[in-house]
Every structure is written in structure tokens, then in C-alpha cells.
Write a protein that holds these residues in place. Structure first.
Motif, short mmCIF file in Angstrom:
data_model
loop_
_atom_site.label_atom_id
_atom_site.label_comp_id
_atom_site.label_asym_id
_atom_site.label_seq_id
_atom_site.Cartn_x
_atom_site.Cartn_y
_atom_site.Cartn_z
N VAL A 70 0.86 -1.19 0.00
CA VAL A 70 0.00 0.00 0.00
C VAL A 70 0.89 1.23 0.00
O VAL A 70 1.73 1.40 0.88
CB VAL A 70 -0.95 0.01 1.22
CG1 VAL A 70 -1.78 1.29 1.23
CG2 VAL A 70 -1.85 -1.20 1.20
N CYS A 71 0.71 2.07 -1.00
CA CYS A 71 1.53 3.28 -1.14
C CYS A 71 0.84 4.52 -0.62
O CYS A 71 1.50 5.51 -0.28
CB CYS A 71 1.88 3.51 -2.62
SG CYS A 71 2.81 2.16 -3.34
N GLY A 72 -0.49 4.51 -0.61
CA GLY A 72 -1.19 5.70 -0.15
C GLY A 72 -2.68 5.51 -0.13
O GLY A 72 -3.23 4.53 -0.66
N VAL A 73 -3.33 6.48 0.52
CA VAL A 73 -4.78 6.55 0.61
C VAL A 73 -5.17 7.98 0.25
O VAL A 73 -4.53 8.94 0.72
CB VAL A 73 -5.29 6.19 2.02
CG1 VAL A 73 -6.79 6.36 2.13
CG2 VAL A 73 -4.86 4.78 2.40
N GLY A 74 -6.17 8.12 -0.57
CA GLY A 74 -6.68 9.44 -0.91
C GLY A 74 -8.18 9.50 -0.71
O GLY A 74 -8.89 8.53 -1.00
N VAL A 75 -8.64 10.62 -0.19
CA VAL A 75 -10.07 10.86 -0.04
C VAL A 75 -10.46 11.92 -1.06
O VAL A 75 -9.98 13.06 -0.99
CB VAL A 75 -10.44 11.31 1.39
CG1 VAL A 75 -11.94 11.57 1.49
CG2 VAL A 75 -9.99 10.28 2.41
N PHE A 76 -11.28 11.54 -2.01
CA PHE A 76 -11.69 12.43 -3.09
C PHE A 76 -13.08 12.98 -2.84
O PHE A 76 -13.97 12.24 -2.42
CB PHE A 76 -11.69 11.69 -4.43
CG PHE A 76 -10.33 11.49 -5.02
CD1 PHE A 76 -9.90 12.28 -6.08
CD2 PHE A 76 -9.48 10.52 -4.52
CE1 PHE A 76 -8.63 12.10 -6.63
CE2 PHE A 76 -8.22 10.32 -5.07
CZ PHE A 76 -7.80 11.11 -6.12
#
Length: 118
Positions: A70-76
Motif C-alpha cells: 500500500v503506497c497511499g490513501v486518498g479521499v476524493f
């Protein structure tokens, strides 16, 4: 955390009533993550994230810094379809450095990251 405040059913129901839709992206390593070009591509991926944040599309960017895939999490602040299109156009995704999944989510009134420390 023994001193947590009491939250009533009415408070929870009110928050649920005003929940807003978001999309959450889970970014993972792709087949070209270790390629010689990956570092420059990841830099441009980051630049694009800054632009998406400035445009109001990407509300929260969370690079993951452990040793998993897992490289990242984004909330759009966009629906799943729009978020998927945005991610398909990401330079890291296009180059196979990253893969991603998009999940529908809800955010509650008052949700925010803690204030930044300068």
C-alpha cells in the motif's frame, strides 16, 4: 482512553443524516514500481496530487510509509466514476508504477485532520 465523551443515539443519527459522499482510493505498488523511471514518475504523481488538492478534488492525501504494497490513501470529493477517471489519468498509474481501487465512502460533519503544526 477512559475519558471519552458520551455520544448519544440522537447525536449519531444527526451526523448520519448529514453524511456526505466521498470516494476513497487505495494506491498500491504496480508491476513497474521498481523500474529505473519510477522515482521521476512518482514525483510527477505527487505534483498531480498537489494540483488535485488545490482544485478541490482530492480532500486528503495520505502517503503510507510502511513496508507493505500500500503506497497511499486518498479521499476524493468526487463520485466513484469521476475518481476512477482521475486515477486512470494519473502518471504513476498510466506507467504501471501504481495500481488502485476506488471505494464509495461517507464523511461526517466536522471530520477533519488535526490542525497542522508549523
Amino acid at each position: 482512553m477512559a475519558d471519552l465523551p458520551t455520544v448519544t443515539d440522537a447525536e449519531m443519527q444527526t451526523s448520519l443524516q448529514y453524511a456526505q459522499p466521498y470516494s476513497v482510493v487505495i494506491l498500491r505498488t504496480g508491476p513497474n514500481y521498481d523500474s529505473p523511471e519510477a522515482s521521476a514518475i512518482i514525483w510527477e504523481h505527487g505534483r498531480r496530487n498537489f494540483a488535485l488538492r488545490a482544485a478541490g478534488a482530492l480532500a486528503v492525501v495520505l502517503p503510507v510509509i510502511d513496508d507493505t504494497d500500500v503506497c497511499g490513501v486518498g479521499v476524493f470529493d468526487r463520485d466513484v466514476e469521476t475518481t476512477t477517471t482521475l486515477m486512470d489519468d494519473d502518471p504513476g498509474v498510466a506507467a504501471g508504477v501504481f495500481t488502485f481501487t476506488v471505494h464509495p465512502a461517507r464523511g461526517f460533519p466536522g471530520d477533519a485532520l488535526p490542525p497542522e503544526a508549523l
